[in-house]
Design an enzyme around this catalytic site. Sequence first.
Site, PDB file in Angstrom:
ATOM      1  N   TYR A 127       2.844  10.012  -0.349  1.00 19.89           N
ATOM      2  CA  TYR A 127       3.962   9.486   0.437  1.00 19.89           C
ATOM      3  C   TYR A 127       5.317   9.774  -0.199  1.00 19.89           C
ATOM      4  CZ  TYR A 127       0.143   6.645   2.421  1.00 19.89           C
ATOM      5  OH  TYR A 127      -1.034   6.203   2.977  1.00 19.89           O
ATOM      6  N   HIS A 154      -7.898   9.553  -1.817  1.00 16.11           N
ATOM      7  CA  HIS A 154      -7.220   9.537  -0.518  1.00 16.11           C
ATOM      8  C   HIS A 154      -8.076  10.146   0.604  1.00 16.11           C
ATOM      9  CE1 HIS A 154      -2.826   9.343   1.090  1.00 16.11           C
ATOM     10  NE2 HIS A 154      -3.684   9.006   2.018  1.00 16.11           N
ATOM     11  N   LYS A 172      -2.954   5.964  -4.310  1.00 17.75           N
ATOM     12  CA  LYS A 172      -4.073   6.854  -3.999  1.00 17.75           C
ATOM     13  C   LYS A 172      -3.926   8.208  -4.699  1.00 17.75           C
ATOM     14  CE  LYS A 172      -3.899   4.794   0.619  1.00 17.75           C
ATOM     15  NZ  LYS A 172      -2.479   4.406   0.609  1.00 17.75           N
ATOM     16  N   ASP A 184       0.843  -1.193   0.000  1.00 10.99           N
ATOM     17  CA  ASP A 184       0.000   0.000   0.000  1.00 10.99           C
ATOM     18  C   ASP A 184       0.879   1.245   0.000  1.00 10.99           C
ATOM     19  OD1 ASP A 184      -2.960   1.097   0.792  1.00 10.99           O
ATOM     20  OD2 ASP A 184      -1.401   2.282   1.768  1.00 10.99           O
TER      21      ASP A 184
END
Length: 275
Positions: free
Chosen positions: A52, A110, A77, A47
Site C-alpha cells: 500500500y 499477502h 503483509k 490494517d
Amino acid sequence: MSLTIPRSAMNDGQSIPQLGVGTYLVPPADTERVVAIALQVGYRHIDTAALYGNERGVGSAIAESGIPRDELFVTTKLWNDQHEPDKARAAINSSLEKLGLDHVDLYLIHWPSPRVYGDSYIAAWDELQEFKREGLATSIGVSNFNPEHLDKLRGETPAVNQVELHPSFTQAALAAEMARRGILIESWSPLGRGTDLTSDTVTRIAGEIERTPAQVVIRWHIQHGYVVIPKSLARARIEENSMVFDFELTDAQMDAIDGLNRNDRHGADPVTADF
C-alpha cells in the site's frame, strides 16, 4: 465517542478486534489523517500492507496518538516478490521501521501467487513462523489463500485468512472450510466496493431498522463471525462504520443478505493472479 469493539479468538491463543480500519488505496499523503481519525473514534485495529505504500503514515498516526501499544492491533503483509526467506526478513524489518514498531500483531502473506512465484509461499510461511518465535509478529496468517494453498503449508495453522468477501461474493464454501480448520476469516472489500450498498435487499433492511446500508452490511459480517476492515477517507463514514454493535439483524434479514451472492468477485482470483 466511546467505542467498545468485541474481539475474536484466534487459534494461537491471541485475539483480534472484530472491526478495524482498512488502508488499501488510502493515499500515503492522507494515511496519517485517516488513521488518526479512526483512533480518535475508538478503532484500535489498523490494517495495512507493504504494497500500500502507506505504512509510514500509519506509524506516524500511531506515534502521535499517545495510545499505549498494548491497546493497538496492527496488521501488515508480505508482498509476493519477497517470499524468499532473506527477502521476507528484510521486508518485515522494513515494515517495522516504517511503522515505528518493534513488532506487529499480525503478519500475513499477502497472496500465494502460484502463477508467478510457484510454491514460494511455502518457504515464506516457514519464515513467518520464525518471525513469530522471535517476537517480530505476535500472530501470523495468510491472505487470499484457497484450501489447496493451505494444504501445502508446514508447521502451524495460520490464525487468519484475509479474503475478499461481501454479500454478492459470500465465499460460503471457503468460509465453511476455514471454520472447519479453525482459521478466522477476515473480510476485505467488505462492502463490495460500494456496489452491495445499493442492493434492494440491503436498502430495504436499512430502512426497516433505520440504519445505513453500510451499517447493515458490516453488521452482517459481524454476525457471521468475520473480522471486517472497511475503509473510508471521511470522518463521518469512519464513525458510521463503527456504529454496528448496538443492534442485531434478524435471522430472516441475515438469510436475505446471504441470498445476494452472485459469485461477483471484484479483485483478483488467487489461482490466476499474475502479480
